[in-house]
Write a protein that holds these residues in place. Structure first.
Motif, PDB file in Angstrom:
ATOM      1  N   UNK A 109       0.841  -1.195   0.000  1.00 57.91           N
ATOM      2  CA  UNK A 109       0.000   0.000   0.000  1.00 57.91           C
ATOM      3  C   UNK A 109       0.879   1.249   0.000  1.00 57.91           C
ATOM      4  N   UNK A 110       1.878   1.262   0.874  1.00 59.57           N
ATOM      5  CA  UNK A 110       2.739   2.433   1.016  1.00 59.57           C
ATOM      6  C   UNK A 110       3.519   2.755  -0.250  1.00 59.57           C
ATOM      7  N   UNK A 111       3.979   1.735  -0.940  1.00 59.62           N
ATOM      8  CA  UNK A 111       4.789   2.001  -2.143  1.00 59.62           C
ATOM      9  C   UNK A 111       3.941   2.006  -3.416  1.00 59.62           C
ATOM     10  N   UNK A 112       2.626   2.008  -3.220  1.00 57.10           N
ATOM     11  CA  UNK A 112       1.662   2.151  -4.312  1.00 57.10           C
ATOM     12  C   UNK A 112       1.695   1.013  -5.326  1.00 57.10           C
ATOM     13  N   UNK A 113       2.111  -0.157  -4.872  1.00 55.73           N
ATOM     14  CA  UNK A 113       2.079  -1.335  -5.739  1.00 55.73           C
ATOM     15  C   UNK A 113       0.699  -1.975  -5.678  1.00 55.73           C
ATOM     16  N   UNK A 114       0.051  -1.812  -4.529  1.00 56.71           N
ATOM     17  CA  UNK A 114      -1.289  -2.359  -4.338  1.00 56.71           C
ATOM     18  C   UNK A 114      -2.183  -1.255  -3.800  1.00 56.71           C
ATOM     19  N   UNK A 115      -3.371  -1.125  -4.377  1.00 55.94           N
ATOM     20  CA  UNK A 115      -4.308  -0.097  -3.940  1.00 55.94           C
ATOM     21  C   UNK A 115      -5.318  -0.702  -2.974  1.00 55.94           C
ATOM     22  N   UNK A 116      -5.383  -0.155  -1.761  1.00 55.00           N
ATOM     23  CA  UNK A 116      -6.361  -0.686  -0.806  1.00 55.00           C
ATOM     24  C   UNK A 116      -7.786  -0.323  -1.222  1.00 55.00           C
ATOM     25  N   UNK A 117      -8.730  -1.170  -0.820  1.00 58.88           N
ATOM     26  CA  UNK A 117     -10.137  -0.872  -1.054  1.00 58.88           C
ATOM     27  C   UNK A 117     -10.533   0.318  -0.187  1.00 58.88           C
ATOM     28  N   UNK A 118     -11.625   0.957  -0.546  1.00 61.08           N
ATOM     29  CA  UNK A 118     -12.083   2.154   0.149  1.00 61.08           C
ATOM     30  C   UNK A 118     -12.249   1.907   1.649  1.00 61.08           C
ATOM     31  N   UNK A 119     -12.810   0.778   2.030  1.00 60.60           N
ATOM     32  CA  UNK A 119     -12.987   0.458   3.443  1.00 60.60           C
ATOM     33  C   UNK A 119     -11.638   0.385   4.167  1.00 60.60           C
ATOM     34  N   UNK A 120     -10.636  -0.189   3.518  1.00 63.12           N
ATOM     35  CA  UNK A 120      -9.310  -0.309   4.132  1.00 63.12           C
ATOM     36  C   UNK A 120      -8.645   1.064   4.231  1.00 63.12           C
ATOM     37  N   UNK A 121      -8.827   1.901   3.220  1.00 65.56           N
ATOM     38  CA  UNK A 121      -8.299   3.274   3.285  1.00 65.56           C
ATOM     39  C   UNK A 121      -8.887   3.976   4.509  1.00 65.56           C
ATOM     40  N   UNK A 122     -10.190   3.831   4.681  1.00 67.64           N
ATOM     41  CA  UNK A 122     -10.861   4.451   5.817  1.00 67.64           C
ATOM     42  C   UNK A 122     -10.313   3.917   7.144  1.00 67.64           C
ATOM     43  N   UNK A 123     -10.093   2.606   7.241  1.00 69.80           N
ATOM     44  CA  UNK A 123      -9.539   2.006   8.455  1.00 69.80           C
ATOM     45  C   UNK A 123      -8.142   2.569   8.756  1.00 69.80           C
ATOM     46  N   UNK A 124      -7.324   2.678   7.720  1.00 70.87           N
ATOM     47  CA  UNK A 124      -5.963   3.186   7.904  1.00 70.87           C
ATOM     48  C   UNK A 124      -5.995   4.650   8.350  1.00 70.87           C
ATOM     49  N   UNK A 125      -6.814   5.458   7.686  1.00 70.65           N
ATOM     50  CA  UNK A 125      -6.915   6.871   8.063  1.00 70.65           C
ATOM     51  C   UNK A 125      -7.438   7.010   9.493  1.00 70.65           C
ATOM     52  N   UNK A 126      -8.449   6.235   9.850  1.00 68.95           N
ATOM     53  CA  UNK A 126      -8.985   6.281  11.219  1.00 68.95           C
ATOM     54  C   UNK A 126      -7.920   5.902  12.242  1.00 68.95           C
ATOM     55  N   UNK A 127      -7.091   4.946  11.902  1.00 69.93           N
ATOM     56  CA  UNK A 127      -6.002   4.527  12.791  1.00 69.93           C
ATOM     57  C   UNK A 127      -5.118   5.718  13.161  1.00 69.93           C
ATOM     58  N   UNK A 128      -4.891   6.598  12.193  1.00 69.66           N
ATOM     59  CA  UNK A 128      -4.049   7.779  12.415  1.00 69.66           C
ATOM     60  C   UNK A 128      -4.858   9.007  12.829  1.00 69.66           C
ATOM     61  N   UNK A 129      -6.143   8.792  13.157  1.00 65.03           N
ATOM     62  CA  UNK A 129      -6.978   9.897  13.623  1.00 65.03           C
ATOM     63  C   UNK A 129      -7.467  10.805  12.524  1.00 65.03           C
ATOM     64  N   UNK A 130      -7.487  10.321  11.304  1.00 62.60           N
ATOM     65  CA  UNK A 130      -7.960  11.105  10.162  1.00 62.60           C
ATOM     66  C   UNK A 130      -9.277  10.533   9.677  1.00 62.60           C
ATOM     67  N   UNK A 131     -10.037  11.365   8.978  1.00 62.93           N
ATOM     68  CA  UNK A 131     -11.304  10.915   8.432  1.00 62.93           C
ATOM     69  C   UNK A 131     -11.256  10.955   6.920  1.00 62.93           C
TER      70      UNK A 131
END
Length: 142
Positions: A109-131
């Motif tokens: 995900x970090x090196x942009x080789x694989x694109x996370x699904x929208x739900x996973x993006x949301x989970x990752x952002x929430x983990x860091x306190x972002x919406x």
């Protein structure tokens, strides 16, 4: 007056002058200066032009939201994930374990080789306190 206090901060962080922004965007120097001072309101098209120029949302530029990320493709997602993780001081392993995903997947995900699904993006952002805020092409919240 619209709150355009982010304009000055963005300009300084990018190291550009009002003259350079004016040249790059075809927005007059005097208008840009007035927006920064808060003595003039920009039109919505001008706000969009400036937001695109700085790579932020129009809501961020106007001070309505603190998020400044615009995700257009997988590369943007990877860069944002990397930036959030780096600023937090956490390792890929720590974040991946906390999110219960394989570290190899998180790394991709970090090196942009694989694109996370929208739900996973949301989970990752929430983990860091972002919406996650999803907008359509006209920058309207959906």
């Amino acid at each position: 007056m619209k709150n355009m206090n982010k304009l000055h901060a963005l300009r300084k962080s990018k190291g550009v002058t009002l003259e350079q922004i004016s040249k790059d965007t075809d927005i007059s120097f005097s208008a840009l200066s007035a927006y920064e001072r808060g003595t003039r309101n920009p039109k919505i098209n001008t706000i969009r032009t400036l937001a695109e120029y700085f790579g932020v949302s129009s809501d961020y530029l106007e001070g309505r939201y603190e998020t400044q990320y615009i995700i257009k493709d997988a590369t943007d997602i990877g860069n944002i994930i990397y930036e959030l993780r780096s600023k937090s001081g956490l390792s890929q392993l720590q974040v991946a374990n906390d999110l219960k995903i394989p570290v190899s997947t998180f790394s991709r995900y970090e090196i942009s080789v694989r694109e996370p699904k929208l739900q996973k993006i949301n989970e990752i952002l929430n983990y860091f306190g972002k919406q996650l805020k999803v907008v359509d092409i006209d920058d309207k919240e959906i």
